[in-house]
Enzyme design. Structure first.
Site, PDB file in Angstrom:
ATOM      1  N   ASP A  61       0.860  -1.186   0.000  1.00  0.00           N
ATOM      2  CA  ASP A  61       0.000   0.000   0.000  1.00  0.00           C
ATOM      3  C   ASP A  61       0.891   1.228   0.000  1.00  0.00           C
ATOM      4  O   ASP A  61       2.118   1.132  -0.155  1.00  0.00           O
ATOM      5  CB  ASP A  61      -1.007  -0.036   1.160  1.00  0.00           C
ATOM      6  CG  ASP A  61      -0.400   0.257   2.523  1.00  0.00           C
ATOM      7  OD1 ASP A  61       0.825   0.473   2.638  1.00  0.00           O
ATOM      8  OD2 ASP A  61      -1.173   0.275   3.502  1.00  0.00           O
ATOM      9  N   ARG A  82       8.961 -32.504  13.558  1.00  0.00           N
ATOM     10  CA  ARG A  82       7.973 -32.066  14.554  1.00  0.00           C
ATOM     11  C   ARG A  82       7.286 -30.761  14.125  1.00  0.00           C
ATOM     12  O   ARG A  82       6.161 -30.488  14.518  1.00  0.00           O
ATOM     13  CB  ARG A  82       8.616 -31.898  15.925  1.00  0.00           C
ATOM     14  CG  ARG A  82       9.536 -30.697  16.061  1.00  0.00           C
ATOM     15  CD  ARG A  82      10.165 -30.633  17.459  1.00  0.00           C
ATOM     16  NE  ARG A  82      10.881 -29.400  17.687  1.00  0.00           N
ATOM     17  CZ  ARG A  82      12.122 -29.148  17.296  1.00  0.00           C
ATOM     18  NH1 ARG A  82      12.792 -30.066  16.615  1.00  0.00           N
ATOM     19  NH2 ARG A  82      12.697 -27.992  17.554  1.00  0.00           N
ATOM     20  N   HIS A  83       7.969 -29.965  13.283  1.00  0.00           N
ATOM     21  CA  HIS A  83       7.397 -28.696  12.825  1.00  0.00           C
ATOM     22  C   HIS A  83       6.233 -28.932  11.858  1.00  0.00           C
ATOM     23  O   HIS A  83       5.310 -28.134  11.802  1.00  0.00           O
ATOM     24  CB  HIS A  83       8.471 -27.824  12.187  1.00  0.00           C
ATOM     25  CG  HIS A  83       9.626 -27.598  13.095  1.00  0.00           C
ATOM     26  ND1 HIS A  83       9.522 -26.891  14.278  1.00  0.00           N
ATOM     27  CD2 HIS A  83      10.918 -28.022  13.019  1.00  0.00           C
ATOM     28  CE1 HIS A  83      10.703 -26.875  14.886  1.00  0.00           C
ATOM     29  NE2 HIS A  83      11.560 -27.557  14.144  1.00  0.00           N
TER      30      HIS A  83
END
Length: 149
Positions: A12, A136-137
């Site tokens: 923007d 694990r992520h």
């Protein structure tokens, strides 16, 4: 000649100069950049720019997206409302690295009016140069995405 690496960017009026700097940096790094604007200080609504970039990203073929507004907050919140988008708003190089390695972020947001402790291009480099670690992520990313349902 395209390297096959492609990024979409939108901003923007609060981040015209920053988005231009980031786009130029990405080009130097070998990315094809689809900069959707804006390029003037004319007022636009950041949710509209987030929607424009995320819609383009979801068409496919992009490595990730970059969003910029005055603080990065509004545009990142907006992007995260779009199904399939994980937009990070990192404060520094460490957070940008973790956004990719642990959260598999597919968008990164910046604030054009924010004073960063490290150069935004260095933060972007950390994001680009990191890869998702999985393991694990992945379970945690799956839980994040399940919240969309």
């Amino acid at each position: 000649m395209s390297s096959g690496k492609k990024v979409v960017i939108a901003n923007d009026q609060g981040a015209v100069a920053l988005s231009k700097d980031l786009a130029e940096h990405l080009t130097r790094r070998g990315y094809e950049v689809n900069h959707l604007g804006i390029f003037t200080e004319d007022s636009v609504d950041y949710p509209d720019m987030a929607e424009k970039a995320t819609t383009e990203y979801l068409k496919g073929g992009y490595d990730f997206g970059v969003l910029c507004c005055g603080t990065g907050i509004g545009i990142s919140i907006s992007a995260n409302k779009v199904h399939g988008i994980r937009c990070a708003l990192p404060q520094n190089i460490f957070a940008a690295t973790m956004a990719r390695e642990h959260n598999d972020a597919n968008f990164i947001a910046f604030g054009g009016r924010v004073v960063y402790p490290e150069k935004p291009t260095d933060i972007l480099d950390a994001f680009m140069d990191s890869t998702f670690q999985g393991g694990r992520h992945q379970r945690r990313v799956d839980k994040i995405m399940a919240l969309e349902r």
